[in-house]
Design an enzyme around this catalytic site. Structure first.
Site, PDB file in Angstrom:
ATOM      1  N   HIS A   5      28.749  55.109 -40.322  1.00 59.65           N
ATOM      2  CA  HIS A   5      27.610  54.730 -39.482  1.00 59.65           C
ATOM      3  C   HIS A   5      26.590  53.860 -40.204  1.00 59.65           C
ATOM      4  CE1 HIS A   5      29.299  57.560 -36.711  1.00 59.65           C
ATOM      5  NE2 HIS A   5      29.013  58.599 -37.471  1.00 59.65           N
ATOM      6  N   ARG A  10      23.716  58.066 -34.192  1.00 64.01           N
ATOM      7  CA  ARG A  10      23.590  58.070 -32.728  1.00 64.01           C
ATOM      8  C   ARG A  10      23.216  56.718 -32.150  1.00 64.01           C
ATOM      9  NH1 ARG A  10      20.755  63.866 -32.522  1.00 64.01           N
ATOM     10  NH2 ARG A  10      21.036  63.611 -34.737  1.00 64.01           N
ATOM     11  N   ARG A  27      -5.160  61.544 -14.563  1.00 67.10           N
ATOM     12  CA  ARG A  27      -3.704  61.532 -14.732  1.00 67.10           C
ATOM     13  C   ARG A  27      -3.181  62.950 -14.599  1.00 67.10           C
ATOM     14  NH1 ARG A  27      -2.033  56.555 -18.369  1.00 67.10           N
ATOM     15  NH2 ARG A  27      -0.036  57.273 -17.643  1.00 67.10           N
ATOM     16  N   PRO A  41      12.666  60.482 -36.644  1.00 68.60           N
ATOM     17  CA  PRO A  41      11.532  59.900 -37.375  1.00 68.60           C
ATOM     18  C   PRO A  41      10.367  59.587 -36.449  1.00 68.60           C
ATOM     19  CG  PRO A  41      13.593  58.743 -37.830  1.00 68.60           C
ATOM     20  CD  PRO A  41      13.823  59.615 -36.647  1.00 68.60           C
ATOM     21  N   GLU A  42       9.243  60.202 -36.718  1.00 69.65           N
ATOM     22  CA  GLU A  42       7.996  59.910 -36.019  1.00 69.65           C
ATOM     23  C   GLU A  42       7.065  59.220 -37.022  1.00 69.65           C
ATOM     24  OE1 GLU A  42       6.528  63.363 -33.924  1.00 69.65           O
ATOM     25  OE2 GLU A  42       8.521  64.248 -33.807  1.00 69.65           O
TER      26      GLU A  42
END
Length: 267
Positions: free
Chosen positions: A90, A109, A148, A2-3
């Site tokens: 889970h 996870r 950078r 999920p973003e």
DNA sequence: AGCTCACCCTGGACGC
DNA sequence: TGCGTCCAGGGTGAGC
């Protein structure tokens, strides 16, 4: 994984929870609670007053100002089920609601977690800018890149700089902007920075419009899958033709993250 | 301070 | 079929 668009999709799908009261909380795996600033029992009898998002974090607020902040990590799911249904594998935390539904936190996870906090601003204080906000523009981004040497892809994943971009949308945004993911951040020309900002906003908005990307785990609060996986142009498409020039998409590991790009369209 | 990398974890894919 | 190995990756923190 999920973003921002996936968390936004979950947030939107759960707005019907606002106004409901938490009747009970079951904690199957206490380790999944990362902050015990409040106790689970503090939330019983509380009414949910708002559900919001910051970066990849999902934030529940109660009417007495207690907060639950969730991060879904890689495989986390937050969704509603009828009360009393047999728990799936889970499922670590269950909130029983007063409308005969339960909110389940499931995470195979366990890279995700739940924070029970009094003030989410403290734990989110180092979160970078919201990329869909007006303030995120090339004037903002340019100074972050200067001097950078890190790969631009790596920089986009840095949540302290920009909040919510993960591996999928970083690859897609760099493709749309025509920029190789392994370019050093400081090497981007002003025009490229501008294109990158626009591309980030575009792919995130498309991801939200398609209700997220479901490669395996992602689903919204009602277990509905997203559609953006059907619109991916480079992510997960190694050796398949670039949609623009038909050259094979290349996969390359950059700072430990698999990255996908078109060596012909991205410079 | 900037940067790299190992680590956490499990399910699924793959090779033999 | 079954076993072992590898891979996916967000965030953190150690170490350079």
């Amino acid at each position: 994984m999920p973003e921002l668009p996936e968390v936004e999709t979950i947030k939107e799908s759960l707005q019907g929870m606002v106004g409901l009261t938490i009747d009970d909380i079951k904690v199957m795996k206490p380790e999944y609670i990362r902050s015990w600033e409040n106790r689970p029992a503090d939330y019983i009898g509380q009414r949910i007053s708002a559900i919001s998002r910051r970066g990849k974090f999902l934030i529940f607020e109660t009417d007495t100002g207690r907060y639950m902040v969730a991060h879904l990590g890689m495989s986390g799911r937050v969704y509603l089920e009828p009360r009393g249904k047999e728990l799936q594998k889970h499922v670590h935390i269950v909130f029983e609601l007063d409308n005969e539904l339960e909110l389940w936190f499931q995470d195979a996870r366990r890279f995700g977690g739940l924070w029970l906090v009094k003030d989410p601003r403290i734990m989110l204080k180092d979160m970078g800018i919201e990329p869909l906000s007006r303030n995120f523009n090339s004037r903002y981004l340019k100074p972050l890149l200067s001097n950078r040497r890190v790969a631009i892809k790596t920089l986009l994943l840095n949540q302290h700089l920009i909040g919510g971009i993960g591996n999928i949308y970083a690859d897609e945004a760099l493709y749309e902007a025509g920029i190789r993911p392994d370019r050093s951040a400081g090497s981007l020309e002003p025009g490229e920075v501008h294109r990158l900002v626009q591309a980030i906003k575009q792919v995130l908005r498309s991801g939200i419009d398609q209700r997220g990307t479901t490669l395996r785990d992602f689903q919204d609060g009602y277990k509905q899958k997203g559609e953006f996986q059907d619109y991916l142009k480079v992510y997960g498409r190694q050796d398949l033709p670039c949609p623009r020039c038909q050259q094979p998409v290349v996969r390359q590991v950059i700072n430990g993250r698999s990255s996908h790009f078109c060596p012909s369209c991205q410079k």
